[in-house]
Design an enzyme around this catalytic site. Structure first.
Site, PDB file in Angstrom:
ATOM      1  N   ASP A  15       4.826  -5.704   3.822  1.00 30.50           N
ATOM      2  CA  ASP A  15       5.127  -6.429   2.944  1.00 30.50           C
ATOM      3  C   ASP A  15       6.312  -7.859   3.809  1.00 30.50           C
ATOM      4  OD1 ASP A  15       3.160  -5.846   1.229  1.00 30.50           O
ATOM      5  OD2 ASP A  15       5.055  -4.755   0.439  1.00 30.50           O
TER       6      ASP A  15
ATOM      7  N   ASP B  10       5.342   1.886  -1.808  1.00 29.17           N
ATOM      8  CA  ASP B  10       6.669   0.125  -1.596  1.00 29.17           C
ATOM      9  C   ASP B  10       7.364   0.682  -1.666  1.00 29.17           C
ATOM     10  OD1 ASP B  10       4.753  -1.766  -1.391  1.00 29.17           O
ATOM     11  OD2 ASP B  10       4.675  -2.560  -3.625  1.00 29.17           O
TER      12      ASP B  10
END
Length: 222
Positions: free
Chosen positions: A180, A146
């Protein structure tokens, strides 16, 4: 909308997602951060073992289960989208489904392979691609990379706010990735436009009528 359009959307999202993740892994140490714009857009490198936005799921066994679940979901997703196209559903639903599918596939790649092809990222060292001693984890146990961080607001909440009044607050706190974001955009758009998207468009029946067939008095043979 053609099935090849789904493949193109998935491919493009995967390309951007994986190129960015590869660069992050091989150029940044864990928790390192770059400010991109003002004080509300940062590249902040973290890894998570669980679901989107850093959510966790049941340790090592949960990690393996989640990876297998993603794998099954991606396979079923391709089959289901092909059926939606065949049945004539709105192209907006197909595009959103493609984004969701691409996002699931992007994080699946991390979970399946990153543990084997990268060394461990730490706060002191950058990960190596294809290290001689092997990766930091086995098949199905890779961490999801991430990096997108948007702290749009930082400050103390007014004292009149229940429970959290007077405490320091950050919005938006979660760190996420392109995969995401694709999932979130797809899901939110479907929810917003579900009345339009979830209507099946049945193709008109273009059966030909033979010249010697009997027709109803109210219809004419064209």
């Amino acid at each position: 909308m053609k099935y090849r359009h789904v493949v193109i959307i998935v491919f493009l999202v995967l390309l951007v997602d994986q190129v960015l993740k590869f660069w992050i892994k091989t150029n940044m140490t864990l928790t390192q951060e770059y400010t991109i714009f003002a004080d509300w857009f940062h590249i902040h490198f973290i890894e998570n073992e669980g679901m989107a936005y850093g959510l966790q799921f049941g340790g090592g066994f949960g990690k393996m289960f989640l990876t297998l679940f993603r794998l099954v979901a991606v396979i079923v997703g391709f089959i289901y989208i092909k059926r939606l196209i065949r049945d004539g559903y709105h192209k907006g639903l197909i595009i959103c489904g493609s984004l969701i599918l691409a996002g699931a596939a992007g994080n699946l790649i991390d979970s399946l392979f990153y543990g084997m092809i990268f060394s461990e990222s730490t706060a002191a060292s950058v990960a190596q691609f294809m290290p001689e001693g092997g990766g930091y984890a086995g098949f199905l146990h890779g961490n999801v990379v991430d990096m997108l961080y948007f702290p749009l607001y930082k400050g103390f909440l007014p004292t009149w706010v229940p429970i959290w009044g007077g405490e320091y607050f950050i919005f938006f706190r979660p760190v996420f990735n392109i995969a995401d974001a694709a999932i979130s955009i797809g899901v939110i758009t479907i929810l917003l436009f579900q009345k339009r998207f979830l209507i099946r468009r049945i193709p008109a029946n273009h059966n030909t009528v033979e010249t010697n067939s009997v027709v109803d008095d109210q219809h004419q043979v064209m």
